[in-house]
Design a protein around this motif. Structure first.
Motif, PDB file in Angstrom:
ATOM      1  N   ALA A 170      47.004  -0.135  12.885  1.00 18.77           N
ATOM      2  CA  ALA A 170      45.744  -0.899  13.018  1.00 18.77           C
ATOM      3  C   ALA A 170      46.051  -2.307  13.532  1.00 18.77           C
ATOM      4  O   ALA A 170      45.343  -2.843  14.409  1.00 18.77           O
TER       5      ALA A 170
ATOM      6  N   GLY B 198      36.475  -3.514   7.843  1.00 19.34           N
ATOM      7  CA  GLY B 198      37.213  -2.757   6.829  1.00 19.34           C
ATOM      8  C   GLY B 198      36.315  -2.603   5.619  1.00 19.34           C
ATOM      9  O   GLY B 198      35.542  -3.509   5.290  1.00 19.34           O
TER      10      GLY B 198
ATOM     11  N   SER C 151      37.450  -1.938   2.481  1.00 17.47           N
ATOM     12  CA  SER C 151      38.158  -2.207   1.221  1.00 17.47           C
ATOM     13  C   SER C 151      38.987  -3.476   1.370  1.00 17.47           C
ATOM     14  O   SER C 151      39.255  -3.929   2.494  1.00 17.47           O
TER      15      SER C 151
ATOM     16  N   HIS D  20      42.127  -2.696   3.560  1.00 17.64           N
ATOM     17  CA  HIS D  20      41.911  -2.651   5.011  1.00 17.64           C
ATOM     18  C   HIS D  20      41.582  -4.036   5.574  1.00 17.64           C
ATOM     19  O   HIS D  20      42.077  -4.408   6.637  1.00 17.64           O
TER      20      HIS D  20
ATOM     21  N   GLU E 107      44.741  -6.132   5.665  1.00 21.79           N
ATOM     22  CA  GLU E 107      45.638  -5.593   6.707  1.00 21.79           C
ATOM     23  C   GLU E 107      45.152  -6.031   8.094  1.00 21.79           C
ATOM     24  O   GLU E 107      45.937  -6.490   8.928  1.00 21.79           O
TER      25      GLU E 107
HETATM   26  N1  NAP Z   1      27.147  -6.000  18.736  1.00 24.00           N
HETATM   27  C1  NAP Z   1      27.137  -4.702  18.614  1.00 24.00           C
HETATM   28  O1  NAP Z   1      26.353  -3.978  19.263  1.00 24.00           O
HETATM   29  C2  NAP Z   1      28.126  -4.076  17.682  1.00 24.00           C
HETATM   30  C3  NAP Z   1      28.323  -2.672  17.695  1.00 24.00           C
HETATM   31  C4  NAP Z   1      29.276  -2.141  16.823  1.00 24.00           C
HETATM   32  C5  NAP Z   1      29.986  -2.984  15.973  1.00 24.00           C
HETATM   33  N2  NAP Z   1      29.747  -4.342  15.967  1.00 24.00           N
HETATM   34  C6  NAP Z   1      30.482  -5.265  15.077  1.00 24.00           C
HETATM   35  O2  NAP Z   1      31.877  -5.001  15.150  1.00 24.00           O
HETATM   36  C7  NAP Z   1      32.372  -4.677  13.858  1.00 24.00           C
HETATM   37  C8  NAP Z   1      33.535  -3.698  13.953  1.00 24.00           C
HETATM   38  O3  NAP Z   1      33.208  -2.553  14.704  1.00 24.00           O
HETATM   39  P1  NAP Z   1      32.956  -1.112  14.035  1.00 24.00           P
HETATM   40  O4  NAP Z   1      32.479  -1.307  12.627  1.00 24.00           O
HETATM   41  O5  NAP Z   1      32.114  -0.377  14.999  1.00 24.00           O
HETATM   42  O6  NAP Z   1      34.341  -0.374  14.065  1.00 24.00           O
HETATM   43  P2  NAP Z   1      35.906  -0.738  13.888  1.00 24.00           P
HETATM   44  O7  NAP Z   1      36.111  -2.058  13.289  1.00 24.00           O
HETATM   45  O8  NAP Z   1      36.509  -0.438  15.204  1.00 24.00           O
HETATM   46  O9  NAP Z   1      36.364   0.427  12.897  1.00 24.00           O
HETATM   47  C9  NAP Z   1      35.913   0.524  11.587  1.00 24.00           C
HETATM   48  C10 NAP Z   1      36.528   1.793  10.997  1.00 24.00           C
HETATM   49  O10 NAP Z   1      37.945   1.635  10.946  1.00 24.00           O
HETATM   50  C11 NAP Z   1      38.388   1.857   9.616  1.00 24.00           C
HETATM   51  N3  NAP Z   1      39.435   0.884   9.294  1.00 24.00           N
HETATM   52  C12 NAP Z   1      39.296  -0.448   9.136  1.00 24.00           C
HETATM   53  N4  NAP Z   1      40.476  -1.037   8.897  1.00 24.00           N
HETATM   54  C13 NAP Z   1      41.398  -0.051   8.899  1.00 24.00           C
HETATM   55  C14 NAP Z   1      42.793  -0.019   8.713  1.00 24.00           C
HETATM   56  N5  NAP Z   1      43.471  -1.162   8.499  1.00 24.00           N
HETATM   57  N6  NAP Z   1      43.437   1.166   8.772  1.00 24.00           N
HETATM   58  C15 NAP Z   1      42.760   2.317   9.012  1.00 24.00           C
HETATM   59  N7  NAP Z   1      41.420   2.358   9.212  1.00 24.00           N
HETATM   60  C16 NAP Z   1      40.737   1.178   9.155  1.00 24.00           C
HETATM   61  C17 NAP Z   1      37.184   1.631   8.748  1.00 24.00           C
HETATM   62  O11 NAP Z   1      37.321   2.403   7.581  1.00 24.00           O
HETATM   63  P3  NAP Z   1      36.994   1.779   6.126  1.00 24.00           P
HETATM   64  O12 NAP Z   1      35.530   1.394   6.179  1.00 24.00           O
HETATM   65  O13 NAP Z   1      37.317   2.898   5.216  1.00 24.00           O
HETATM   66  O14 NAP Z   1      37.889   0.589   5.932  1.00 24.00           O
HETATM   67  C18 NAP Z   1      36.054   2.109   9.614  1.00 24.00           C
HETATM   68  O15 NAP Z   1      35.898   3.496   9.517  1.00 24.00           O
HETATM   69  C19 NAP Z   1      31.132  -4.142  13.130  1.00 24.00           C
HETATM   70  O16 NAP Z   1      31.310  -4.086  11.759  1.00 24.00           O
HETATM   71  C20 NAP Z   1      30.100  -5.118  13.619  1.00 24.00           C
HETATM   72  O17 NAP Z   1      30.204  -6.363  12.942  1.00 24.00           O
HETATM   73  C21 NAP Z   1      28.845  -4.871  16.843  1.00 24.00           C
END
Ligand code: NAP
Length: 302
Positions: free
Chosen positions: A214, A233, A235, A238, A241
């Motif tokens: 990650a 994340g 937790s 996560h 990390e």
């Molecule tokens: N502006 C927009 O249109 C838009 C769209 C999408 C997202 N966003 C923003 O971007 C943020 C991040 O994007 P995202 O939530 O789409 O996805 P992401 O951050 O790419 O991935 C989140 C996923 O990764 C897992 N994860 C997190 N840390 C990890 C680690 N160290 N090891 C293994 N797995 C891990 C999480 O699981 P766990 O939950 O189990 O930790 C979750 O399932 C969002 O929360 C939001 O604030 C914005």
């Protein structure tokens, strides 16, 4: 934590922020992330996480760079102002540092929305204005309407296996010093990278550097000029990390390996349109479905 300048504002913010879409872990993990140095947190009226973000920043508000977003259905000026007031109330704060237009809304003149945003900056409720999911053309139109105020950022999907923005948006922002805030830097699931890494390059670099997979893929984003990342994340483990993906850099050789050996995609305009218009309930269903498909199929479609 490495701090980078936000656009050409003179303000430096952490290169890693804490994403909160689909976050259900309560204030404590967010608080631990903030205390670890990721003093930048991202929410949106759409996410339903503004209250928990407000709780997490309580007592340290002045040290945190707080970002939220207005949903496109609220882009008419009066509704825009009401929406921001409601967000401030939900978070229990007087102002936000970054207010972003969540998606473009072609049905409402951009000049009306940017005018409302400028008014909120002048009123002290918003420090900086940004956009999200805007194309180059949409950014140009928005900036023209924004007058003396600069658009400081575009929050957009960017990760090692989805490099769509490298074709035009990333160089456009880099040339103007506009911050690119990379969302989904973990591609929503670490397993997606494994689908695209048949030679096991990420695992190899993780072993070489003593970092986790990650951290490798987040750091790859951060190595790009003007790019910030906001992993989510669920937790403490996560979040901590992910926050530790800063303060070090992949070597140029490792970056080249990742750039060239990991299979990635650049999405078509139609694909991008479908993604940005897809309701969030359907996005969850698509992720659930993708997790159950064979890797070879998943790589082509998700
Ligand atoms: N502006 C927009 O249109 C838009 C769209 C999408 C997202 N966003 C923003 O971007 C943020 C991040 O994007 P995202 O939530 O789409 O996805 P992401 O951050 O790419 O991935 C989140 C996923 O990764 C897992 N994860 C997190 N840390 C990890 C680690 N160290 N090891 C293994 N797995 C891990 C999480 O699981 P766990 O939950 O189990 O930790 C979750 O399932 C969002 O929360 C939001 O604030 C914005």
């Amino acid at each position: 934590m490495i701090f980078k300048e936000l656009a050409n504002t003179g303000v430096r913010i952490p290169e890693i922020g804490i994403g909160t879409y689909d976050y259900h872990g309560g204030p404590e993990p967010l608080r631990r992330g903030l205390e670890s140095g990721a003093l930048f947190i991202d929410t949106a009226e759409l996410y339903g996480t503004e209250p928990v973000v407000g709780e997490a920043v309580r007592g340290m508000r002045d040290r945190v760079f707080l970002a939220t977003k207005v949903s496109p259905e609220h882009f008419r000026p009066e509704e825009f102002r009401q929406s921001v007031d409601a967000s401030l109330l939900r978070m229990g704060v007087d102002a936000v540092d970054l207010l972003q237009l969540h998606y473009p809304n072609p049905a409402i003149p951009i000049a009306d929305t940017m005018g409302a945003l400028a008014g909120l900056i002048d009123a002290g409720k918003v420090r900086f204005g940004g956009v999200s999911n805007f194309s180059v053309k949409q950014m140009e139109d928005a900036q023209r309407a924004f007058g003396k105020h600069p658009i400081v950022s575009n929050q957009i999907r960017y990760n090692l296996i989805d490099r769509t923005i490298e074709a035009d948006l990333l160089p456009y922002c880099q040339a103007r010093g506009i911050a690119v805030i990379a969302y989904s830097p973990l591609a929503k699931s670490l397993s997606r990278f494994l689908d695209c890494d048949p030679a096991g390059i990420i695992a190899r670099i993780a072993r070489e550097t003593g970092k986790t997979p990650a951290q490798i893929v987040i750091n790859w984003c951060l190595c790009k000029d003007g790019v910030f990342a906001i992993p989510k994340g669920g937790s403490v483990e996560h979040i901590l990390e992910n926050c530790a993906a800063s303060d070090w850099r992949l070597s140029p050789e490792q970056i080249t390996l990742l750039d060239t050996k990991i299979q990635y995609r650049r999405r078509s305009r139609l694909d991008r349109l479908v993604r940005t218009r897809m309701p969030h309930s359907l996005q969850r269903l698509a992720k659930w479905t993708a997790d159950r498909l064979p890797r070879s199929v998943r790589r082509r479609f998700f």
